[in-house]
Design a protein around this motif. Structure first.
Motif, PDB file in Angstrom:
ATOM      1  N   VAL A 264       0.850  -1.188   0.000  1.00 16.73           N
ATOM      2  CA  VAL A 264       0.000   0.000   0.000  1.00 16.73           C
ATOM      3  C   VAL A 264       0.890   1.243   0.000  1.00 16.73           C
ATOM      4  CG1 VAL A 264      -1.784   1.296   1.225  1.00 16.73           C
ATOM      5  CG2 VAL A 264      -1.852  -1.213   1.205  1.00 16.73           C
ATOM      6  N   LYS A 265       0.772   2.016  -1.060  1.00 17.08           N
ATOM      7  CA  LYS A 265       1.568   3.238  -1.191  1.00 17.08           C
ATOM      8  C   LYS A 265       0.724   4.495  -1.007  1.00 17.08           C
ATOM      9  CE  LYS A 265       5.681   1.607  -2.288  1.00 17.08           C
ATOM     10  NZ  LYS A 265       6.895   1.923  -1.525  1.00 17.08           N
ATOM     11  N   ILE A 266      -0.581   4.369  -1.237  1.00 15.68           N
ATOM     12  CA  ILE A 266      -1.493   5.512  -1.077  1.00 15.68           C
ATOM     13  C   ILE A 266      -2.581   5.081  -0.097  1.00 15.68           C
ATOM     14  CG2 ILE A 266      -3.161   7.012  -2.232  1.00 15.68           C
ATOM     15  CD1 ILE A 266      -1.454   6.691  -4.779  1.00 15.68           C
ATOM     16  N   ASN A 267      -2.783   5.858   0.963  1.00 17.22           N
ATOM     17  CA  ASN A 267      -3.737   5.518   2.009  1.00 17.22           C
ATOM     18  C   ASN A 267      -5.016   6.348   1.903  1.00 17.22           C
ATOM     19  OD1 ASN A 267      -2.284   3.524   3.734  1.00 17.22           O
ATOM     20  ND2 ASN A 267      -0.796   5.183   3.847  1.00 17.22           N
ATOM     21  N   PHE A 268      -6.071   5.765   2.414  1.00 16.65           N
ATOM     22  CA  PHE A 268      -7.394   6.408   2.443  1.00 16.65           C
ATOM     23  C   PHE A 268      -7.323   7.697   3.268  1.00 16.65           C
ATOM     24  CE2 PHE A 268     -11.522   6.929   4.597  1.00 16.65           C
ATOM     25  CZ  PHE A 268     -12.384   6.952   3.515  1.00 16.65           C
ATOM     26  N   LYS A 269      -7.677   8.816   2.632  1.00 14.84           N
ATOM     27  CA  LYS A 269      -7.658  10.104   3.332  1.00 14.84           C
ATOM     28  C   LYS A 269      -8.614  11.071   2.623  1.00 14.84           C
ATOM     29  CE  LYS A 269      -4.471  13.292   5.584  1.00 14.84           C
ATOM     30  NZ  LYS A 269      -3.067  13.740   5.716  1.00 14.84           N
ATOM     31  N   PRO A 270      -9.910  10.978   2.937  1.00 17.87           N
ATOM     32  CA  PRO A 270     -10.898  11.813   2.247  1.00 17.87           C
ATOM     33  C   PRO A 270     -10.765  13.301   2.543  1.00 17.87           C
ATOM     34  CG  PRO A 270     -11.919  10.563   4.035  1.00 17.87           C
ATOM     35  CD  PRO A 270     -10.523  10.055   3.892  1.00 17.87           C
ATOM     36  N   SER A 271     -10.045  13.639   3.637  1.00 17.00           N
ATOM     37  CA  SER A 271      -9.891  15.059   4.000  1.00 17.00           C
ATOM     38  C   SER A 271      -8.757  15.738   3.241  1.00 17.00           C
ATOM     39  CB  SER A 271      -9.655  15.185   5.509  1.00 17.00           C
ATOM     40  OG  SER A 271      -8.474  14.488   5.868  1.00 17.00           O
ATOM     41  N   ALA A 272      -7.974  14.928   2.503  1.00 21.91           N
ATOM     42  CA  ALA A 272      -6.843  15.503   1.757  1.00 21.91           C
ATOM     43  C   ALA A 272      -7.340  16.316   0.570  1.00 21.91           C
ATOM     44  CB  ALA A 272      -5.931  14.367   1.279  1.00 21.91           C
ATOM     45  N   LYS A 273      -6.439  17.107   0.038  1.00 22.39           N
ATOM     46  CA  LYS A 273      -6.758  17.908  -1.148  1.00 22.39           C
ATOM     47  C   LYS A 273      -5.760  17.588  -2.251  1.00 22.39           C
ATOM     48  CE  LYS A 273      -8.846  21.709   1.437  1.00 22.39           C
ATOM     49  NZ  LYS A 273      -8.842  23.164   1.721  1.00 22.39           N
ATOM     50  N   PRO A 275      -9.033  14.862  -2.301  1.00 25.25           N
ATOM     51  CA  PRO A 275      -9.338  13.757  -1.386  1.00 25.25           C
ATOM     52  C   PRO A 275      -8.924  12.405  -1.956  1.00 25.25           C
ATOM     53  CG  PRO A 275     -11.352  14.568  -2.411  1.00 25.25           C
ATOM     54  CD  PRO A 275     -10.270  15.520  -2.805  1.00 25.25           C
ATOM     55  N   VAL A 276      -8.481  11.492  -1.055  1.00 23.51           N
ATOM     56  CA  VAL A 276      -8.133  10.121  -1.444  1.00 23.51           C
ATOM     57  C   VAL A 276      -9.213   9.211  -0.867  1.00 23.51           C
ATOM     58  CG1 VAL A 276      -6.409   8.293  -1.353  1.00 23.51           C
ATOM     59  CG2 VAL A 276      -5.679  10.682  -1.378  1.00 23.51           C
ATOM     60  N   GLN A 364     -22.747   4.640  -2.163  1.00 26.03           N
ATOM     61  CA  GLN A 364     -21.910   5.528  -2.969  1.00 26.03           C
ATOM     62  C   GLN A 364     -20.957   6.391  -2.135  1.00 26.03           C
ATOM     63  OE1 GLN A 364     -21.829   5.257  -6.301  1.00 26.03           O
ATOM     64  NE2 GLN A 364     -23.323   3.614  -5.952  1.00 26.03           N
ATOM     65  N   LYS A 365     -20.953   6.169  -0.817  1.00 24.16           N
ATOM     66  CA  LYS A 365     -20.037   6.919   0.054  1.00 24.16           C
ATOM     67  C   LYS A 365     -18.794   6.058   0.319  1.00 24.16           C
ATOM     68  CE  LYS A 365     -19.726   9.154   4.569  1.00 24.16           C
ATOM     69  NZ  LYS A 365     -20.408   9.395   5.862  1.00 24.16           N
ATOM     70  N   PRO A 366     -17.578   6.595   0.077  1.00 23.02           N
ATOM     71  CA  PRO A 366     -16.366   5.789   0.309  1.00 23.02           C
ATOM     72  C   PRO A 366     -16.148   5.485   1.793  1.00 23.02           C
ATOM     73  CG  PRO A 366     -15.767   8.058  -0.202  1.00 23.02           C
ATOM     74  CD  PRO A 366     -17.253   7.955  -0.422  1.00 23.02           C
ATOM     75  N   VAL A 367     -15.745   4.254   2.076  1.00 24.77           N
ATOM     76  CA  VAL A 367     -15.414   3.849   3.452  1.00 24.77           C
ATOM     77  C   VAL A 367     -13.955   3.422   3.488  1.00 24.77           C
ATOM     78  CG1 VAL A 367     -17.755   3.160   4.064  1.00 24.77           C
ATOM     79  CG2 VAL A 367     -16.229   1.502   3.019  1.00 24.77           C
ATOM     80  N   ASN A 368     -13.376   3.477   4.666  1.00 28.10           N
ATOM     81  CA  ASN A 368     -11.950   3.173   4.824  1.00 28.10           C
ATOM     82  C   ASN A 368     -11.708   1.668   4.642  1.00 28.10           C
ATOM     83  OD1 ASN A 368      -9.272   3.013   5.498  1.00 28.10           O
ATOM     84  ND2 ASN A 368      -9.448   4.072   7.444  1.00 28.10           N
TER      85      ASN A 368
END
Length: 375
Positions: A264-273, A275-276, A364-368
């Motif tokens: 895993v090189k990219i982690n879940f982070k919906p608050s990023a800009k 968002p991931v 349709q909402k992303p979950v971690n």
């Protein structure tokens, strides 16, 4: 017409009855399989308890051995101190012995001098004694001369006796000194030999304990590996049991498999800009991508910004998305199994290499994904 309708009803009823029987039979078979798995889980848990008891016993034995080893090491340390002291004592005795030998040489010289003096005295006394015997003092002119001779001879005899006594005392001192040193040397050697023997026995016990500890650790390692294997088996059996009793994705939260082998090189982070909303996996070339759960393919096409994308619906409003595929092996509308290969990883622009972008969505909402996938 009525006859056809009645016959049709009979056929439909028979079909429904057959389907009912088939469903019941399948349910019974499924229930029987579930019961077998439960029994197997029960047996595995008993084996785990047995392995834990054996591990506990081995751990206690290992702890006891370490206690004995510490005691032996303390005794060896004490023995080594005694050895050092005994070696010092022996060194002192040897030094005293060497000094006694030197003194012996001096005493021997003294004795030789005394013997020499005695020889001289005897050489002087013998002619006088011989004449005395021959003449019986008849040649002496007067009493005074005889008296002087007698006094002189008495003095010489006295000196000779004194020197002889000195010689005897010196010889006795030499003999006693050497005997004492010899006795001390023998005692010191015996003491040193005894201590060394005790140390050898302790070292032998220490090596035996260390060998025992190594064996116990090897046995523990084997048991721990066996215990791990049993736990893995129970996890797989529980997974199978869940699969038999329900294919509800919520029951598998935290135990779903990863969609591919990679880091895993990219982690879940919906608050990023920007968002991931998922995870990015870097892979070693184009490798298999697998469905994380049972479901139906609802999308199998290119998607702007994500390359080829497969989306699978898992029921209960849960979806999984697999992006940047080099190819896909499924069709829209196709039902897939858990762990079924659905495609291959392709070029992942952000990682500048092969990889997979993965999302898990609810309504349709992303979950971690980290909370759903087993690591």
């Amino acid at each position: 017409m009525l006859k056809v309708s009645f016959r049709h009803i009979l056929i439909v009823t028979a079909a429904l009855f057959a389907f009912s029987l088939l469903s019941t039979s399948y349910a019974m078979a499924e229930g029987s399989a579930a019961n077998r798995i439960r029994e197997e889980i029960k047996d595995q848990k008993q084996h785990i308890q047995q392995q834990k008891q054996v591990l506990l016993k081995l751990t206690r034995e290992e702890r006891d051995m370490f206690g004995e080893l510490a005691s032996i090491e303390d005794r060896i340390t004490d023995i080594e101190r005694k050895l050092f002291r005994s070696e010092d004592e022996l060194s002192k005795i040897i030094a005293d012995e060497n000094a006694a030998k030197k003194e012996h040489a001096v005493l021997q010289d003294d004795l030789e001098k005394i013997v020499g003096n005695l020889k001289l005295m005897l050489a002087k006394l013998w002619p006088i004694h011989s004449r005395k015997l021959e003449n019986k003092f008849g040649s002496l002119e007067d009493w005074e001369s005889s008296d002087r001779n007698f006094v002189w001879l008495a003095s010489i005899y006295k000196d000779a006796k004194t020197e002889l006594t000195k010689a005897e005392n010196k010889a006795k001192m030499i003999s006693e000194n050497l005997e004492v040193q010899k006795d001390l040397h023998l005692k010191a050697q015996k003491k040193l030999t005894k201590i060394n023997k005790t140390k050898d026995l302790l070292l032998k016990d220490k090596l035996s304990l260390l060998s025992g500890i190594r064996q116990i650790r090897s046995m523990k390692m084997s048991r721990e590996q066996e215990l791990k294997a049993l736990l893995d088996t129970i996890n797989k059996l529980n997974y199978k049991l869940k699969s038999l009793t329900s294919k509800k994705i919520l029951n598998f939260q935290g135990s779903l498999p990863a969609p591919c082998d990679g880091k895993v090189k990219i982690n879940f982070k919906p608050s990023a800009k920007p968002p991931v909303r998922g995870e990015g996996y870097a892979t070693n070339g184009n490798i298999d991508v697998k469905s994380i759960f049972w479901g139906k393919v609802v999308h199998n096409d290119t998607l702007r910004g994500f390359g080829r994308v497969v989306i699978i619906y898992h029921g209960y409003n849960y979806y999984s998305l697999y992006a940047y595929l080099s190819e896909s092996f499924v069709k829209t509308g196709q039902e897939v199994e858990k762990d079924e290969v659905i495609g291959k990883t392709g070029y992942y622009p952000t990682l500048k290499g092969t990889g997979l972008y993965f999302e898990l969505r609810f309504h349709q909402k992303p979950v971690n994904p980290q909370k759903w996938l087993s690591r």
